[in-house]
Design a protein around this motif. Structure first.
Motif, PDB file in Angstrom:
ATOM      1  N   ASP A 114     -55.899  15.320 -50.950  1.00 47.90           N
ATOM      2  CA  ASP A 114     -56.021  14.758 -49.605  1.00 47.90           C
ATOM      3  C   ASP A 114     -54.829  15.083 -48.715  1.00 47.90           C
ATOM      4  O   ASP A 114     -54.692  14.514 -47.630  1.00 47.90           O
ATOM      5  N   ARG A 118     -56.283  20.050 -48.762  1.00 47.98           N
ATOM      6  CA  ARG A 118     -57.121  20.044 -47.552  1.00 47.98           C
ATOM      7  C   ARG A 118     -56.470  20.846 -46.431  1.00 47.98           C
ATOM      8  O   ARG A 118     -57.131  21.634 -45.742  1.00 47.98           O
ATOM      9  N   GLN A 153     -62.925   9.448 -55.974  1.00 50.37           N
ATOM     10  CA  GLN A 153     -63.728   9.505 -54.758  1.00 50.37           C
ATOM     11  C   GLN A 153     -63.142  10.495 -53.752  1.00 50.37           C
ATOM     12  O   GLN A 153     -63.880  11.207 -53.065  1.00 50.37           O
ATOM     13  N   VAL A 154     -61.823  10.536 -53.665  1.00 49.65           N
ATOM     14  CA  VAL A 154     -61.167  11.504 -52.778  1.00 49.65           C
ATOM     15  C   VAL A 154     -61.531  12.923 -53.198  1.00 49.65           C
ATOM     16  O   VAL A 154     -61.886  13.778 -52.377  1.00 49.65           O
ATOM     17  N   ALA A 156     -64.116  13.907 -55.108  1.00 44.54           N
ATOM     18  CA  ALA A 156     -65.548  14.164 -54.957  1.00 44.54           C
ATOM     19  C   ALA A 156     -65.916  14.419 -53.494  1.00 44.54           C
ATOM     20  O   ALA A 156     -66.717  15.312 -53.192  1.00 44.54           O
ATOM     21  N   HIS A 157     -65.338  13.632 -52.583  1.00 50.49           N
ATOM     22  CA  HIS A 157     -65.659  13.810 -51.165  1.00 50.49           C
ATOM     23  C   HIS A 157     -65.161  15.158 -50.658  1.00 50.49           C
ATOM     24  O   HIS A 157     -65.861  15.846 -49.906  1.00 50.49           O
ATOM     25  N   THR A 158     -63.980  15.562 -51.059  1.00 46.93           N
ATOM     26  CA  THR A 158     -63.447  16.854 -50.641  1.00 46.93           C
ATOM     27  C   THR A 158     -64.319  17.989 -51.163  1.00 46.93           C
ATOM     28  O   THR A 158     -64.639  18.936 -50.429  1.00 46.93           O
ATOM     29  N   LEU A 160     -67.456  17.788 -51.822  1.00 39.99           N
ATOM     30  CA  LEU A 160     -68.729  17.735 -51.105  1.00 39.99           C
ATOM     31  C   LEU A 160     -68.622  18.385 -49.738  1.00 39.99           C
ATOM     32  O   LEU A 160     -69.386  19.291 -49.396  1.00 39.99           O
ATOM     33  N   TYR A 161     -67.658  17.936 -48.937  1.00 34.20           N
ATOM     34  CA  TYR A 161     -67.648  18.400 -47.551  1.00 34.20           C
ATOM     35  C   TYR A 161     -67.202  19.841 -47.416  1.00 34.20           C
ATOM     36  O   TYR A 161     -67.630  20.540 -46.487  1.00 34.20           O
ATOM     37  N   PRO A 196     -75.093  16.648 -47.558  1.00 42.30           N
ATOM     38  CA  PRO A 196     -74.290  15.437 -47.401  1.00 42.30           C
ATOM     39  C   PRO A 196     -75.132  14.168 -47.319  1.00 42.30           C
ATOM     40  O   PRO A 196     -74.715  13.120 -47.784  1.00 42.30           O
TER      41      PRO A 196
END
Length: 200
Positions: A114, A118, A153-154, A156-158, A160-161, A196
């Motif tokens: 994060d 990123r 979660q951080v 997984a979200h990275t 994903l997007y 998403p």
């Protein structure tokens, strides 16, 4: 297709896998192991490995916290980039190094998800590089005390997007360490068919 058509090569960027950065990182040993395997494979396939290290008051050059973790061993001929900002391209020689290697596509692994991962992904993308995030080879520390989601979660979200990032003339993809093609092909890379709005 990268916006650098005269740069057909790929480089593996290993970002901030330093003693002081990953000491409390989520799933540290597994992630470092994935990075080590990527480095070994890149060397075997003659893909350039570029090492990036945060270098500032918290991680002064030559200190134990600044050093790359002992499981990894940068070779003398492999470029090392020192940075003071999250984006590995910002106020560094990374762009010049990649140009010299004929690189138009970067595969990114390391820490922290994060922050510098990123920032480096976006920095590469806006500069015209094809970018691949290695989904199981980046990590971060637990910052829930500051309002951040838990590290899984951080991550997984990275993952994903990033697969849905888009822009003219370049690609943003994801792949596991086992899937990623370090030589430049796209086979096996993507988002696994997720969207998403339908992700679980």
């Amino acid at each position: 297709m990268t916006t650098w058509p005269d740069r057909p090569h790929t480089a593996l960027l290993v970002v901030d896998v330093q003693n002081g950065v990953v000491v409390e990182a989520h799933d540290r040993d597994a992630v470092v192991g994935k990075v080590a395997a990527l480095v070994a494979r890149a060397r075997h396939e003659q893909v350039p490995v570029v090492w990036v290290q945060q270098t500032d008051d918290e991680f002064p050059r030559g200190s134990d916290t600044w050093g790359v973790v002992p499981e990894l061993d940068p070779a003398d001929h492999e470029p090392r980039i020192e940075k003071e900002h999250g984006d590995s391209f910002e106020a560094t020689e990374l762009a010049e190094v990649l140009a010299g290697l004929g690189v138009g596509r970067v595969v990114v692994a390391g820490a922290q998800t994060d922050a510098c991962i990123r920032a480096t992904l976006h920095g590469a993308f806006v500069r015209g590089y094809d970018t691949v995030l290695v989904t199981d080879a980046h990590t971060t520390e637990d910052l829930t005390a500051y309002g951040a989601p838990p590290p899984p979660q951080v991550i997984a979200h990275t993952n994903l997007y990033w697969g849905f990032q888009s822009g003219p003339g370049r690609t943003a993809t994801t792949a596991t360490a086992a899937e990623v093609d370090l030589t430049g092909a796209r086979a096996g890379e993507g988002t696994g068919g997720l969207r998403p709005w339908s992700a679980q």
